[in-house]
Design an enzyme around this catalytic site. Sequence first.
Site, short mmCIF file in Angstrom:
data_model
loop_
_atom_site.label_atom_id
_atom_site.label_comp_id
_atom_site.label_asym_id
_atom_site.label_seq_id
_atom_site.Cartn_x
_atom_site.Cartn_y
_atom_site.Cartn_z
N ALA A 90 -3.95 -2.95 -2.79
CA ALA A 90 -3.53 -1.48 -2.51
C ALA A 90 -3.18 -1.18 -1.24
O ALA A 90 -3.63 -1.74 -0.13
CB ALA A 90 -4.68 -0.34 -2.60
N ASP A 91 -1.83 -0.70 -1.09
CA ASP A 91 -1.30 -0.29 0.13
C ASP A 91 -1.64 1.02 0.14
O ASP A 91 -1.99 1.75 -0.45
CB ASP A 91 0.28 -0.58 0.19
CG ASP A 91 1.32 0.06 -0.76
OD1 ASP A 91 0.70 1.27 -1.34
OD2 ASP A 91 2.24 -0.44 -1.12
N SER A 92 -1.02 1.77 1.33
CA SER A 92 -1.27 2.91 1.60
C SER A 92 -0.76 4.15 0.56
O SER A 92 -1.29 5.01 0.16
CB SER A 92 -0.73 3.60 3.01
OG SER A 92 0.59 3.10 3.26
N ASP A 94 -0.35 3.12 -2.65
CA ASP A 94 -1.28 3.06 -3.73
C ASP A 94 -2.55 3.94 -3.58
O ASP A 94 -2.96 4.49 -4.52
CB ASP A 94 -1.71 1.63 -3.85
CG ASP A 94 -0.39 0.81 -4.53
OD1 ASP A 94 0.19 1.16 -5.42
OD2 ASP A 94 -0.34 -0.43 -3.93
#
Length: 134
Positions: A90-92, A94
Amino acid sequence: MASLAASPVSFSSVSCTLKKNQVSSLRKASLSFHGKGFRSLTSHSSPRFRVACAAKPETVDKVCEIVRKQLALPADRDVRGESKLATLGADSLDTVEIVMGLEEEFGVSVEEESALSISTIQEVADVIEKLLEK
Protein backbone atom coordinates in the site's frame (compact mmCIF):
# COMPACT_ATOMS: atom_id res chain seq x y z
CA MET A 1 -9.07 -8.89 23.30
CA ALA A 2 -5.85 -7.69 24.87
CA SER A 3 -2.34 -7.72 23.51
CA LEU A 4 0.89 -7.87 25.45
CA ALA A 5 4.12 -6.25 24.35
CA ALA A 6 7.34 -6.85 26.26
CA SER A 7 11.07 -7.23 26.04
CA PRO A 8 12.07 -10.80 25.20
CA VAL A 9 11.46 -12.83 28.33
CA SER A 10 10.42 -16.34 29.22
CA PHE A 11 8.64 -17.75 32.21
CA SER A 12 6.70 -20.90 32.93
CA SER A 13 3.24 -19.56 33.76
CA VAL A 14 1.43 -16.39 34.64
CA SER A 15 -2.26 -16.02 35.20
CA CYS A 16 -4.41 -12.98 35.48
CA THR A 17 -8.08 -12.81 36.42
CA LEU A 18 -10.16 -9.79 35.57
CA LYS A 19 -13.83 -9.40 36.28
CA LYS A 20 -16.06 -8.48 33.36
CA ASN A 21 -16.67 -4.91 34.57
CA GLN A 22 -12.91 -4.34 34.97
CA VAL A 23 -12.19 -5.13 31.32
CA SER A 24 -14.81 -2.83 29.78
CA SER A 25 -12.99 0.34 30.82
CA LEU A 26 -9.42 -1.01 30.53
CA ARG A 27 -7.28 1.01 28.14
CA LYS A 28 -3.69 0.53 29.32
CA ALA A 29 -2.11 -1.28 32.20
CA SER A 30 1.44 -1.55 33.43
CA LEU A 31 2.71 -4.70 35.06
CA SER A 32 5.84 -5.21 37.08
CA PHE A 33 7.06 -8.45 38.58
CA HIS A 34 9.23 -8.91 41.63
CA GLY A 35 10.20 -11.99 43.56
CA LYS A 36 12.17 -15.14 43.10
CA GLY A 37 9.79 -16.47 40.42
CA PHE A 38 10.97 -13.74 38.06
CA ARG A 39 14.66 -13.43 38.86
CA SER A 40 15.64 -13.02 35.22
CA LEU A 41 13.38 -9.98 34.91
CA THR A 42 14.97 -8.14 37.80
CA SER A 43 18.43 -8.57 36.31
CA HIS A 44 17.48 -6.64 33.16
CA SER A 45 17.43 -2.91 33.20
CA SER A 46 13.88 -1.64 33.56
CA PRO A 47 11.74 -4.43 32.12
CA ARG A 48 8.41 -3.03 30.96
CA PHE A 49 5.17 -4.66 29.94
CA ARG A 50 2.28 -2.98 28.19
CA VAL A 51 -1.22 -4.36 27.94
CA ALA A 52 -3.49 -2.65 25.44
CA CYS A 53 -7.00 -3.42 24.35
CA ALA A 54 -7.32 -4.49 20.77
CA ALA A 55 -10.20 -4.51 18.33
CA LYS A 56 -12.60 -7.44 18.15
CA PRO A 57 -11.43 -10.30 15.91
CA GLU A 58 -14.47 -9.73 13.67
CA THR A 59 -13.39 -6.14 13.07
CA VAL A 60 -9.81 -7.19 12.29
CA ASP A 61 -11.14 -9.84 9.87
CA LYS A 62 -13.37 -7.31 8.10
CA VAL A 63 -10.47 -4.84 7.83
CA CYS A 64 -8.29 -7.64 6.40
CA GLU A 65 -10.97 -8.36 3.78
CA ILE A 66 -11.22 -4.70 2.77
CA VAL A 67 -7.43 -4.30 2.58
CA ARG A 68 -7.09 -7.52 0.57
CA LYS A 69 -9.79 -6.33 -1.86
CA GLN A 70 -8.43 -2.78 -2.16
CA LEU A 71 -4.88 -3.98 -2.83
CA ALA A 72 -6.06 -6.85 -5.07
CA LEU A 73 -4.07 -9.33 -3.01
CA PRO A 74 -4.28 -13.04 -3.89
CA ALA A 75 -6.26 -15.31 -1.56
CA ASP A 76 -3.10 -17.14 -0.47
CA ARG A 77 -1.39 -13.92 0.72
CA ASP A 78 -1.12 -13.85 4.52
CA VAL A 79 -3.02 -10.80 5.76
CA ARG A 80 -3.55 -10.44 9.52
CA GLY A 81 -3.55 -7.84 12.28
CA GLU A 82 0.24 -7.55 12.46
CA SER A 83 0.56 -6.99 8.70
CA LYS A 84 1.97 -3.59 7.80
CA LEU A 85 0.13 -1.79 5.03
CA ALA A 86 3.41 -0.79 3.37
CA THR A 87 4.63 -4.41 3.42
CA LEU A 88 1.39 -5.44 1.71
CA GLY A 89 2.19 -2.93 -1.04
CA ALA A 90 0.00 0.00 0.00
CA ASP A 91 1.20 3.45 -0.92
CA SER A 92 -0.31 6.69 0.44
CA LEU A 93 -3.08 6.73 -2.19
CA ASP A 94 -3.96 3.10 -1.39
CA THR A 95 -4.12 3.98 2.30
CA VAL A 96 -6.54 6.84 1.59
CA GLU A 97 -8.71 4.53 -0.50
CA ILE A 98 -8.62 1.84 2.21
CA VAL A 99 -9.72 4.40 4.81
CA MET A 100 -12.54 5.57 2.52
CA GLY A 101 -13.69 1.96 2.08
CA LEU A 102 -13.59 1.42 5.84
CA GLU A 103 -15.56 4.60 6.47
CA GLU A 104 -18.23 3.41 4.07
CA GLU A 105 -18.30 -0.16 5.43
CA PHE A 106 -18.45 0.79 9.12
CA GLY A 107 -20.35 4.09 8.82
CA VAL A 108 -17.65 6.13 10.55
CA SER A 109 -15.50 9.12 9.68
CA VAL A 110 -11.76 8.77 10.24
CA GLU A 111 -9.90 12.02 10.91
CA GLU A 112 -6.96 12.72 8.61
CA GLU A 113 -4.63 12.83 11.62
CA SER A 114 -5.65 9.30 12.65
CA ALA A 115 -5.39 8.01 9.09
CA LEU A 116 -1.82 9.28 8.77
CA SER A 117 -0.68 7.46 11.92
CA ILE A 118 -1.96 4.05 10.80
CA SER A 119 0.68 1.54 9.74
CA THR A 120 -0.77 -1.92 10.54
CA ILE A 121 -4.13 -3.59 10.04
CA GLN A 122 -4.47 -3.91 13.82
CA GLU A 123 -4.06 -0.15 14.19
CA VAL A 124 -6.75 0.39 11.54
CA ALA A 125 -9.12 -1.97 13.37
CA ASP A 126 -8.38 -0.25 16.70
CA VAL A 127 -9.23 3.17 15.22
CA ILE A 128 -12.48 1.77 13.78
CA GLU A 129 -13.45 0.22 17.16
CA LYS A 130 -12.70 3.48 18.94
CA LEU A 131 -14.91 5.39 16.50
CA LEU A 132 -17.72 2.83 16.81
CA GLU A 133 -17.69 3.27 20.60
CA LYS A 134 -18.58 6.96 20.24
